[in-house]
Design a protein around this motif. Sequence first.
Motif, PDB file in Angstrom:
ATOM      1  N   LYS A  21       0.830  -1.201   0.000  1.00  0.00           N
ATOM      2  CA  LYS A  21       0.000   0.000   0.000  1.00  0.00           C
ATOM      3  C   LYS A  21       0.870   1.259   0.000  1.00  0.00           C
ATOM      4  O   LYS A  21       0.555   2.240  -0.678  1.00  0.00           O
ATOM      5  CB  LYS A  21      -0.944  -0.012   1.199  1.00  0.00           C
ATOM      6  CG  LYS A  21      -2.034  -1.071   1.073  1.00  0.00           C
ATOM      7  CD  LYS A  21      -2.807  -1.280   2.343  1.00  0.00           C
ATOM      8  CE  LYS A  21      -3.567  -0.069   2.779  1.00  0.00           C
ATOM      9  NZ  LYS A  21      -4.434  -0.339   3.949  1.00  0.00           N
ATOM     10  N   SER A  25       0.196   3.421  -3.126  1.00  0.00           N
ATOM     11  CA  SER A  25      -0.825   4.383  -2.694  1.00  0.00           C
ATOM     12  C   SER A  25      -2.244   3.887  -2.983  1.00  0.00           C
ATOM     13  O   SER A  25      -3.181   4.682  -3.038  1.00  0.00           O
ATOM     14  CB  SER A  25      -0.614   5.758  -3.337  1.00  0.00           C
ATOM     15  OG  SER A  25       0.629   6.282  -2.942  1.00  0.00           O
ATOM     16  N   SER A  27      -5.602   1.457  -1.973  1.00  0.00           N
ATOM     17  CA  SER A  27      -6.262   0.901  -0.789  1.00  0.00           C
ATOM     18  C   SER A  27      -6.227  -0.624  -0.869  1.00  0.00           C
ATOM     19  O   SER A  27      -5.986  -1.204  -1.944  1.00  0.00           O
ATOM     20  CB  SER A  27      -7.714   1.368  -0.719  1.00  0.00           C
ATOM     21  OG  SER A  27      -8.464   0.783  -1.776  1.00  0.00           O
ATOM     22  N   THR A  28      -6.503  -1.258   0.233  1.00  0.00           N
ATOM     23  CA  THR A  28      -6.574  -2.717   0.271  1.00  0.00           C
ATOM     24  C   THR A  28      -7.603  -3.229  -0.728  1.00  0.00           C
ATOM     25  O   THR A  28      -7.337  -4.151  -1.499  1.00  0.00           O
ATOM     26  CB  THR A  28      -6.933  -3.200   1.695  1.00  0.00           C
ATOM     27  OG1 THR A  28      -5.925  -2.751   2.597  1.00  0.00           O
ATOM     28  CG2 THR A  28      -7.048  -4.714   1.757  1.00  0.00           C
ATOM     29  N   ILE A  31      -6.363  -2.931  -4.319  1.00  0.00           N
ATOM     30  CA  ILE A  31      -5.334  -3.941  -4.615  1.00  0.00           C
ATOM     31  C   ILE A  31      -5.994  -5.269  -4.960  1.00  0.00           C
ATOM     32  O   ILE A  31      -5.678  -5.887  -5.981  1.00  0.00           O
ATOM     33  CB  ILE A  31      -4.354  -4.088  -3.429  1.00  0.00           C
ATOM     34  CG1 ILE A  31      -3.469  -2.839  -3.343  1.00  0.00           C
ATOM     35  CG2 ILE A  31      -3.515  -5.358  -3.555  1.00  0.00           C
ATOM     36  CD1 ILE A  31      -2.647  -2.741  -2.075  1.00  0.00           C
TER      37      ILE A  31
END
Length: 72
Positions: A21, A25, A27-28, A31
Amino acid sequence: MAAQTNPNQAHRRFIKLPKVKDYTSLSTSEIYRRIAAGTFPVQVVLGPKSVAWIESEILQWCESLTAQRKVA
């Protein structure tokens, strides 16, 4: 006897989600959306409840995005 490594093989370092992350940059959720879409490196299963990513694959993904940008 010690394990031998191929000198042509890149050094592999596993990194966990917070570092991924930090590099991207993203977010979970984003991703995992991109993994499902096939546009982001897939994680490596380290154990029943542990995954990590290969750092060089994440950095290469970042470089590919940088190479795609248009220079004005």
